[in-house]
Enzyme design. Sequence first.
Site, PDB file in Angstrom:
ATOM      1  N   LEU A  10     -16.142  44.423  26.106  1.00 49.95           N
ATOM      2  CA  LEU A  10     -14.697  44.539  25.868  1.00 49.95           C
ATOM      3  C   LEU A  10     -14.334  45.890  25.255  1.00 49.95           C
ATOM      4  O   LEU A  10     -13.183  46.146  24.929  1.00 49.95           O
ATOM      5  CB  LEU A  10     -14.212  43.397  24.963  1.00 49.95           C
ATOM      6  N   GLN A  12     -14.303  50.292  25.132  1.00 47.42           N
ATOM      7  CA  GLN A  12     -13.593  51.252  25.985  1.00 47.42           C
ATOM      8  C   GLN A  12     -14.283  51.456  27.337  1.00 47.42           C
ATOM      9  O   GLN A  12     -13.630  51.411  28.369  1.00 47.42           O
ATOM     10  CB  GLN A  12     -13.449  52.601  25.267  1.00 47.42           C
ATOM     11  N   ASP A  34     -19.838  40.155  24.654  1.00 43.23           N
ATOM     12  CA  ASP A  34     -19.244  40.895  23.539  1.00 43.23           C
ATOM     13  C   ASP A  34     -19.264  39.986  22.318  1.00 43.23           C
ATOM     14  O   ASP A  34     -19.424  38.771  22.444  1.00 43.23           O
ATOM     15  CB  ASP A  34     -17.810  41.340  23.863  1.00 43.23           C
ATOM     16  N   ILE A  35     -19.061  40.582  21.154  1.00 41.61           N
ATOM     17  CA  ILE A  35     -19.077  39.810  19.909  1.00 41.61           C
ATOM     18  C   ILE A  35     -17.789  39.002  19.745  1.00 41.61           C
ATOM     19  O   ILE A  35     -17.707  38.077  18.960  1.00 41.61           O
ATOM     20  CB  ILE A  35     -19.327  40.737  18.693  1.00 41.61           C
ATOM     21  N   ARG A  36     -16.754  39.383  20.518  1.00 46.71           N
ATOM     22  CA  ARG A  36     -15.484  38.658  20.445  1.00 46.71           C
ATOM     23  C   ARG A  36     -15.055  38.292  21.850  1.00 46.71           C
ATOM     24  O   ARG A  36     -15.567  38.843  22.828  1.00 46.71           O
ATOM     25  CB  ARG A  36     -14.416  39.527  19.768  1.00 46.71           C
ATOM     26  N   ASP A  52     -23.654  38.699  19.700  1.00 42.27           N
ATOM     27  CA  ASP A  52     -23.815  39.714  18.662  1.00 42.27           C
ATOM     28  C   ASP A  52     -25.141  40.398  18.975  1.00 42.27           C
ATOM     29  O   ASP A  52     -26.196  39.747  18.963  1.00 42.27           O
ATOM     30  CB  ASP A  52     -23.851  39.005  17.288  1.00 42.27           C
ATOM     31  N   TYR A 141     -23.703  58.446  13.204  1.00 49.19           N
ATOM     32  CA  TYR A 141     -23.613  58.197  14.647  1.00 49.19           C
ATOM     33  C   TYR A 141     -24.579  59.113  15.403  1.00 49.19           C
ATOM     34  O   TYR A 141     -25.308  58.670  16.297  1.00 49.19           O
ATOM     35  CB  TYR A 141     -22.172  58.453  15.081  1.00 49.19           C
ATOM     36  N   LYS A 145     -27.767  58.265  17.663  1.00 50.35           N
ATOM     37  CA  LYS A 145     -27.850  58.658  19.073  1.00 50.35           C
ATOM     38  C   LYS A 145     -29.144  59.402  19.382  1.00 50.35           C
ATOM     39  O   LYS A 145     -29.782  59.138  20.399  1.00 50.35           O
ATOM     40  CB  LYS A 145     -26.621  59.485  19.482  1.00 50.35           C
TER      41      LYS A 145
HETATM   42  N1  SER Z   1     -16.165  59.591  21.794  1.00 57.36           N
HETATM   43  C1  SER Z   1     -17.212  59.446  20.824  1.00 57.36           C
HETATM   44  C2  SER Z   1     -16.721  59.614  19.434  1.00 57.36           C
HETATM   45  O1  SER Z   1     -15.783  60.336  19.251  1.00 57.36           O
HETATM   46  C3  SER Z   1     -18.286  60.466  21.081  1.00 57.36           C
HETATM   47  O2  SER Z   1     -19.316  59.877  21.730  1.00 57.36           O
HETATM   48  O3  SER Z   1     -17.290  59.065  18.548  1.00 57.36           O
END
Ligand code: SER
Length: 311
Positions: A10, A12, A34-36, A52, A141, A145
């Site tokens: 769900l 983007q 999805d979790i929801r 989850d 993040y 990654k």
């Molecule tokens: N669109 C993502 C972000 O802004 C980048 O991978 O976190």
Amino acid sequence: MKRILVTGALGQIGSELVTKLREEYGASNVIATDIRKIDSEVVESGPFELLDVTDGKLMSEIAKKYEVDTIMHLAALLSAKAESNPFFAWNLNMGGLVNALEVSRELNTQFFTPSSIGAFGPSTPKDQTPQDTIQRPTTMYGVNKVSGELLCDYYYHKFGVDTRGVRFPGLISYVTLPGGGTTDYAVEIYYEAVKRQAYTSYIQEGTYMDMMYMPDALDAIIQLMEADPNKLKHRNAFNVTAMSVAPEHFEEEIKKHIPAFTLSYNVDPIRQAIADSWPNAIDATAAKEEWGFKPKYDLCSMTKDMLSKLS
Ligand code: SER
């Protein structure tokens, strides 16, 4: 690919990927999780299961129940959100990924997960950022990654799991809004342009980042997954991008369609710092050479399409 399990369905990317995969491979062959659960096309147009991703046991049960041969793991916390709760982000992003890779190993499935331009950091060359280069990101993040890219390579070399992936730039779409990312401004600007002919950007003028229109992102995923493995020198984390843009470039393009549009700035220091640590423009040569990556939309054609779809 015949039967595909999608996590984060769900989100983007997921909400459009599921629709596209169902068109391509048949609705019953794409299991959205999805979790929801919300009223949506993803939930209504084919199999849907609550999941989850930190629950590896349930993920394995669902994968077995539907006899999937491909896992597309999308569930993750994006860059800005991850900074507000780094420990939670680590657990969700890495815990979810290793669970999905384990299920993939257990059932011998193909595997896709996206990395990001966030996997680069301030010491990475900023322009024409090479496929193989310095990766010392300064966000949680980004740490997730890079770790994920390595983990996917590891599962390929150690266990022979057919892992594949790309480094996505900011993705722009008129279907589902992103949440908690640094590049989200590039989506919001179109919505606000249509709604009130004005937008206040939290990213400073002159800040270049890579972007891509969602239809090109979806094509890239399918193309990479269908690619001849013998041609892949890399497997995971292919640089992909369609344009390198700063806020004022969106303004210029939008003004061609909505002359009254105005852009102002109210910079958010947290997201600006993240953006400043990322490349201006990455080099997608490896993706082009190894599996024929070829985005169709540039800023001009994307803007035209976005505004017509949102109006
Ligand atoms: N669109 C993502 C972000 O802004 C980048 O991978 O976190």
